[in-house]
Design an enzyme around this catalytic site. Structure first.
Site, PDB file in Angstrom:
ATOM      1  N   GLY A  44       0.819  -1.220   0.000  1.00 41.40           N
ATOM      2  CA  GLY A  44       0.000   0.000   0.000  1.00 41.40           C
ATOM      3  C   GLY A  44       0.848   1.263   0.000  1.00 41.40           C
ATOM      4  O   GLY A  44       0.545   2.235  -0.702  1.00 41.40           O
ATOM      5  N   CYS A  45       1.921   1.250   0.779  1.00 39.76           N
ATOM      6  CA  CYS A  45       2.783   2.430   0.879  1.00 39.76           C
ATOM      7  C   CYS A  45       3.545   2.673  -0.425  1.00 39.76           C
ATOM      8  O   CYS A  45       3.772   3.809  -0.819  1.00 39.76           O
ATOM      9  CB  CYS A  45       3.740   2.282   2.057  1.00 39.76           C
ATOM     10  SG  CYS A  45       2.854   2.141   3.634  1.00 39.76           S
ATOM     11  N   THR A  46       3.926   1.572  -1.086  1.00 36.50           N
ATOM     12  CA  THR A  46       4.616   1.699  -2.371  1.00 36.50           C
ATOM     13  C   THR A  46       3.673   2.302  -3.410  1.00 36.50           C
ATOM     14  O   THR A  46       4.037   3.235  -4.131  1.00 36.50           O
ATOM     15  CB  THR A  46       5.130   0.319  -2.847  1.00 36.50           C
ATOM     16  OG1 THR A  46       6.067  -0.158  -1.879  1.00 36.50           O
ATOM     17  CG2 THR A  46       5.779   0.409  -4.213  1.00 36.50           C
TER      18      THR A  46
END
Length: 155
Positions: A44-46
Site C-alpha cells: 500500500g505504501c509503495t
C-alpha cells in the site's frame, strides 16, 4: 491529539531521503502535501508513494511539494526511495513526535491484538502553514487525484 482544518500546522524538523532534511520553517510561503504512511516498501505504501511521484509534475505546476513521513529509520527509507526512484523527500519520524503532533500515531488492532501504529493520513498545508485539508484513514486508490483536486481548489 488531533488537529483541525484551518489550524496552524504543528512544527516539524526531520531527516529525509537523499541527505535532505524537511521542516515546517523551510516550507514557509509554499503550500505542500505532508502524508504519513506506515512502512516503507510495503504494497500500500509503495502504491501511494508511486502515485504521488506520478502526480509530482502536476502538483509542482500548482507550486506544491510533497513530503512523505514514516516511523522507519533512514536506511530503509533511502532503499525505498532508490528502489522506486522517488524524488520527493521521504522523512524519518523514528521518535513518532511529528506523527503524535498530527494525530497519526494511533492505537490499532489486528486479530484482536492492540498496538500503536501509523495511521495513513494526508495533510494539505497552505502557504501560511495552516492545515487546508485533512484526509484520515486514507484508501490509496485514487487518493493522489483527490489531493490534486483539493490543491487546485486552494488556488
Amino acid at each position: 491529539m488531533s488537529i483541525e482544518e484551518g489550524a496552524p500546522a504543528p512544527a516539524f524538523d526531520m531527516p529525509a531521503s537523499g541527505g535532505r532534511s524537511v521542516s515546517l520553517e523551510a516550507m514557509k510561503g509554499k503550500p505542500f502535501v505532508l502524508y504519513f504512511y506506515p512502512k516503507a516498501d510495503t504494497s500500500g505504501c509503495t502504491k501511494e508513494a508511486c502515485d504521488f511521484q506520478e502526480a509530482l509534475p502536476a502538483l509542482g505546476g500548482l507550486g506544491l511539494d510533497v513530503i512523505g513521513v514514516s516511523p522507519d529509520p533512514m536506511k530503509p527509507i533511502e532503499k525505498f526511495a532508490e528502489k522506486y526512484n522517488l524524488t520527493f523527500p521521504l522523512a524519518s519520524d523514528a521518535e513518532k513526535t511529528v506523527a503524535e503532533a498530527y494525530g497519526t500515531w494511533v492505537e490499532k488492532s489486528m486479530y484482536g491484538r492492540k498496538y500503536m501504529g501509523m495511521d495513513r493520513a494526508t495533510f494539505l498545508l497552505d502557504k501560511d502553514g495552516k492545515v487546508a485539508k485533512i484526509w484520515r484513514k486514507v484508501k490509496v486508490p485514487g487518493h493522489a487525484k483527490d489531493v490534486m483536486a483539493a490543491a487546485q481548489a486552494l488556488g
